[in-house]
Design a protein around this motif. Structure first.
Motif, PDB file in Angstrom:
ATOM      1  N   GLU A 144       0.834  -1.212   0.000  1.00  0.00           N
ATOM      2  CA  GLU A 144       0.000   0.000   0.000  1.00  0.00           C
ATOM      3  C   GLU A 144       0.866   1.258   0.000  1.00  0.00           C
ATOM      4  N   ALA A 145       1.939   1.225   0.812  1.00  0.00           N
ATOM      5  CA  ALA A 145       2.847   2.377   0.842  1.00  0.00           C
ATOM      6  C   ALA A 145       3.515   2.583  -0.504  1.00  0.00           C
ATOM      7  N   LEU A 146       3.884   1.466  -1.146  1.00  0.00           N
ATOM      8  CA  LEU A 146       4.500   1.568  -2.467  1.00  0.00           C
ATOM      9  C   LEU A 146       3.535   2.164  -3.484  1.00  0.00           C
ATOM     10  N   ARG A 147       2.280   1.710  -3.422  1.00  0.00           N
ATOM     11  CA  ARG A 147       1.272   2.285  -4.342  1.00  0.00           C
ATOM     12  C   ARG A 147       1.083   3.772  -4.084  1.00  0.00           C
ATOM     13  N   ASP A 148       1.074   4.157  -2.792  1.00  0.00           N
ATOM     14  CA  ASP A 148       0.926   5.579  -2.460  1.00  0.00           C
ATOM     15  C   ASP A 148       2.091   6.390  -2.996  1.00  0.00           C
ATOM     16  N   ASP A 149       3.304   5.837  -2.826  1.00  0.00           N
ATOM     17  CA  ASP A 149       4.481   6.555  -3.326  1.00  0.00           C
ATOM     18  C   ASP A 149       4.424   6.732  -4.832  1.00  0.00           C
TER      19      ASP A 149
END
Length: 304
Positions: free
Chosen positions: A57-62
């Motif tokens: 999820e953090a990667l998608r947000d980034d």
């Protein structure tokens, strides 16, 4: 003897019972330990899965954050360019209307328009030029009294024309050569005013030239110099529109790349930095070695 045997037998039985109890207890302990180990393993796997989901999820947000400014900039630029296209279309429609009126006024049509029609057309064109381009003409809007007096003057002029028609030949039509001379003289007058830094006067002359001679070889340059006059007068909004007209109508003109450059700079002047940056970067990408691109790079470096 019997008593001793009985006691020994009882001891063996008790020992066997005690051994059986110890074995059962050990089994229960092992089972409990295995259950706890399974529970811990499940918890560990669940925690790892949750951490993996959070990382994804953090990667998608980034990724979204890294691309969203570009998407937002593209959306803003598109909206701004669309608004400009609408404005330019309106301006071009008005200019075409004025051009048609001016062409009808100056073209030779048989005996020519009546004096009343001529007076009305000239006055309408003056009013339109005053409202559209801010031109300061010698006469103001047409007065009703003059419009009413025009038919009488027209009748006298037509009567005189008919009376003289039997004695003289019809007037010769204006030659293309005379029209060219008029166009060149008007363009030269505009250029002289611009060099003298009389930008408002020059803008009026260039605008008149572009309207009166839409198919002339210098029309694209006249429109560009209209933008330059507006830029020097700090009327950056009208400068953007003039440059846009060059970009859209005269893509093969020698003033095409200068118009793109100056439009990008004008966008910065009116606070539309994003649009200006996109326009200048597009110029650099398409013509990386041209002088206009070099100027664009320098401008962007100074306006980071």
């Amino acid at each position: 003897m019997n008593t001793s045997c009985r006691n020994a037998l009882l001891c063996l039985v008790c020992a066997g019972l005690l051994g059986a109890c110890a074995t059962k207890g050990d089994m229960e302990t092992l089972q409990n330990q295995a259950y706890r180990d399974r529970q811990e393993s499940r918890k560990t796997i669940q925690r790892l899965e949750e951490d993996l989901a959070k990382s994804q999820e953090a990667l998608r947000d980034d990724i979204q954050k890294s691309t969203s400014p570009v998407q937002a900039r593209q959306a803003n630029t598109w909206a701004e360019l669309e608004a400009l296209r609408v404005q330019v279309a309106k301006q071009q429609e008005k200019l075409e209307t004025l051009t048609m009126k001016f062409g009808a006024l100056t073209s030779a049509q048989g005996e020519g328009p009546s004096l009343a029609d001529t007076v009305r057309d000239v006055q309408n064109i003056k009013v339109a030029l005053q409202s559209q381009f801010g031109l300061e003409l010698d006469s103001a809007a047409p007065a009703p009294a003059n419009a009413e007096a025009a038919p009488a003057l027209a009748d006298k002029a037509q009567a005189a024309t008919k009376a003289d028609s039997t004695k003289s030949k019809p007037a010769e039509q204006p030659k293309a050569e005379d029209k060219t001379n008029t166009a060149d003289a008007l363009f030269a007058k505009a250029t002289t005013a611009f060099k003298a830094k009389k930008y408002e006067v020059a803008r009026q002359y260039y605008s008149e030239f572009a309207t009166a001679f839409p198919k002339h070889a210098n029309t694209s340059q006249a429109v560009f110099w209209v933008g330059e006059c507006a830029y020097n007068l700090q009327d950056y909004g009208k400068a953007v529109l003039a440059y846009q007209r060059v970009i859209e109508k005269y893509p093969k003109s020698t003033k095409y790349k200068p118009a793109v450059l100056k439009q990008g700079m004008a966008f910065f002047k009116i606070g539309q930095d994003k649009a200006g940056r996109v326009v200048l970067q597009d110029l650099i990408d398409r013509y990386p070695k041209d002088p206009e691109s070099i100027s664009a790079k320098k401008f962007l470096k100074e306006h980071k």
